[in-house]
Design an enzyme around this catalytic site. Sequence first.
Site, PDB file in Angstrom:
ATOM      1  N   ASP A  83      43.867  46.036  43.371  1.00 12.88           N
ATOM      2  CA  ASP A  83      45.056  45.403  43.932  1.00 12.88           C
ATOM      3  C   ASP A  83      45.737  44.453  42.953  1.00 12.88           C
ATOM      4  O   ASP A  83      45.141  43.975  41.983  1.00 12.88           O
ATOM      5  CB  ASP A  83      44.715  44.663  45.223  1.00 12.88           C
ATOM      6  CG  ASP A  83      43.576  43.651  45.058  1.00 12.88           C
ATOM      7  OD1 ASP A  83      42.654  43.912  44.255  1.00 12.88           O
ATOM      8  OD2 ASP A  83      43.606  42.602  45.730  1.00 12.88           O
ATOM      9  N   GLU A 141      40.651  42.858  46.350  1.00 11.59           N
ATOM     10  CA  GLU A 141      39.788  41.764  45.897  1.00 11.59           C
ATOM     11  C   GLU A 141      40.471  40.424  46.122  1.00 11.59           C
ATOM     12  O   GLU A 141      39.802  39.408  46.312  1.00 11.59           O
ATOM     13  CB  GLU A 141      39.452  41.934  44.413  1.00 11.59           C
ATOM     14  CG  GLU A 141      38.418  40.960  43.877  1.00 11.59           C
ATOM     15  CD  GLU A 141      38.960  39.580  43.543  1.00 11.59           C
ATOM     16  OE1 GLU A 141      38.243  38.584  43.770  1.00 11.59           O
ATOM     17  OE2 GLU A 141      40.112  39.509  43.065  1.00 11.59           O
ATOM     18  N   GLU A 142      41.798  40.420  46.113  1.00  8.70           N
ATOM     19  CA  GLU A 142      42.559  39.168  46.122  1.00  8.70           C
ATOM     20  C   GLU A 142      42.791  38.574  47.505  1.00  8.70           C
ATOM     21  O   GLU A 142      43.370  37.503  47.616  1.00  8.70           O
ATOM     22  CB  GLU A 142      43.925  39.383  45.455  1.00  8.70           C
ATOM     23  CG  GLU A 142      43.866  39.783  43.990  1.00  8.70           C
ATOM     24  CD  GLU A 142      43.461  38.644  43.068  1.00  8.70           C
ATOM     25  OE1 GLU A 142      43.258  37.519  43.561  1.00  8.70           O
ATOM     26  OE2 GLU A 142      43.354  38.873  41.853  1.00  8.70           O
ATOM     27  N   ARG A 182      26.370  35.956  31.931  1.00  9.11           N
ATOM     28  CA  ARG A 182      25.675  34.764  32.418  1.00  9.11           C
ATOM     29  C   ARG A 182      24.664  35.184  33.477  1.00  9.11           C
ATOM     30  O   ARG A 182      25.003  35.914  34.410  1.00  9.11           O
ATOM     31  CB  ARG A 182      26.643  33.739  33.017  1.00  9.11           C
ATOM     32  CG  ARG A 182      25.905  32.478  33.492  1.00  9.11           C
ATOM     33  CD  ARG A 182      26.818  31.448  34.105  1.00  9.11           C
ATOM     34  NE  ARG A 182      26.055  30.284  34.525  1.00  9.11           N
ATOM     35  CZ  ARG A 182      25.717  29.269  33.732  1.00  9.11           C
ATOM     36  NH1 ARG A 182      26.090  29.276  32.469  1.00  9.11           N
ATOM     37  NH2 ARG A 182      25.008  28.249  34.186  1.00  9.11           N
ATOM     38  N   HIS A 368      46.716  35.234  36.938  1.00 11.60           N
ATOM     39  CA  HIS A 368      47.558  34.750  38.032  1.00 11.60           C
ATOM     40  C   HIS A 368      48.807  34.037  37.511  1.00 11.60           C
ATOM     41  O   HIS A 368      49.334  33.142  38.178  1.00 11.60           O
ATOM     42  CB  HIS A 368      46.774  33.841  38.991  1.00 11.60           C
ATOM     43  CG  HIS A 368      45.699  34.561  39.746  1.00 11.60           C
ATOM     44  ND1 HIS A 368      45.378  34.288  41.071  1.00 11.60           N
ATOM     45  CD2 HIS A 368      44.848  35.560  39.390  1.00 11.60           C
ATOM     46  CE1 HIS A 368      44.389  35.084  41.467  1.00 11.60           C
ATOM     47  NE2 HIS A 368      44.050  35.860  40.459  1.00 11.60           N
TER      48      HIS A 368
END
Length: 396
Positions: A83, A141-142, A182, A368
């Site tokens: 998306d 996802e957003e 990580r 963004h």
Amino acid sequence: MPSLIEKIKSLAAAHTTETVAYRHHIHQHPELSFQEFETQAYVQKQLALMGIASTPLANTGLVALIEGKNPTSRVVALRADMDALPILETNDVPYKSQTPGVMHACGHDVHTSSLLGTARILQSIKEEFEGAVKLIFQPAEEKAPGGASIMIQEGVLENPKPASIFGQHVATNVPVGKIGFREGMYMASTDEIYIKVIGKGGHGAMPDACIDPIVIASHIIVAMQQIISRNKNPKLPSVLTFGKIEGLGATNVIPDEVNIAGTFRAMDETWRAEGLLKMKKLAEGIADAMGGEAIFEVLKGYPFLQNNPELTRKAKAAAIEYMGEENVVDLDLWMAGEDFAFYTHHVDACFYRLGIRNEARGIISGVHTPTFDIDEKALAIGPGLMAWLAVSELKM
């Protein structure tokens, strides 16, 4: 005969032009969360051209399976999100968004095109690895509740069940040509907080005849920060931010109500629940003590993202083998949220970063933003690396 790693590198290089073309098409035709119908159709068509069948899931998502030898022996999943965001792109590039006000400003076009490139590689070498690779092209996802949660509810992690899952995301602070990992806690849970403070409005010169919701809201906002500083375990990262306060009064008008909106982020699910409960009690108690009322609501977001330590160590070692030790870096904690986190609470997972920054070319914008872009040399790296991670994990 070249080794498998060399074959993957060769295929990744040979298919880079096609991978970039995937990205340009998707970037030019962005779609918002839960609206990725054209993207879904495009991805399904490209998979079909590779000889890979796919099945729609979560309305606008897709799942596919590439079977190697002895496909039931072990399964690894690879995920990309599809998306875009409600942002007007200001880049002057040939592949600029053709949909006004919608833009791939978080790199999901990169993730999807990279996974298509990975699929092409894996399909070419499927006779050279044992097990199967599940491809997850995920919507939304957003936007809460997140496409990952819906994909999981609809069985994306079943039939067959993967032993592990990998997700790749662009990193604007990591130079192109480098990869970041990580272990353990990596990204935060994300909840939206909405507080309506109800008082009694009136003339600003007669506050004694009013119940001032602006004053009540001020006390609530300041007091809530003490929950973070005095109730949270100092070893656990957590953030509480209020980014919106709306009280529609005037210089001489006390309003009837004030609306506050903010975000609460945590790296521990127990503290997440405790913190939200304490905030609710505190807001309601302060408002009641001052003669008003507070209505506390939470839009529950994504859980915190945890990278399985053992899987991440193995993935990092495989990345070093593929990229060279000098090109694999360690990542710091990041308090942003990501719905890949849902997968990490169901199956061993590794979410890693693909460097896309190139300061010499001015590619430095954050995600963004309307000027976000990538150095597309990353698309010569991402597909091959993901293919190698999958094959390496299948060998375990």
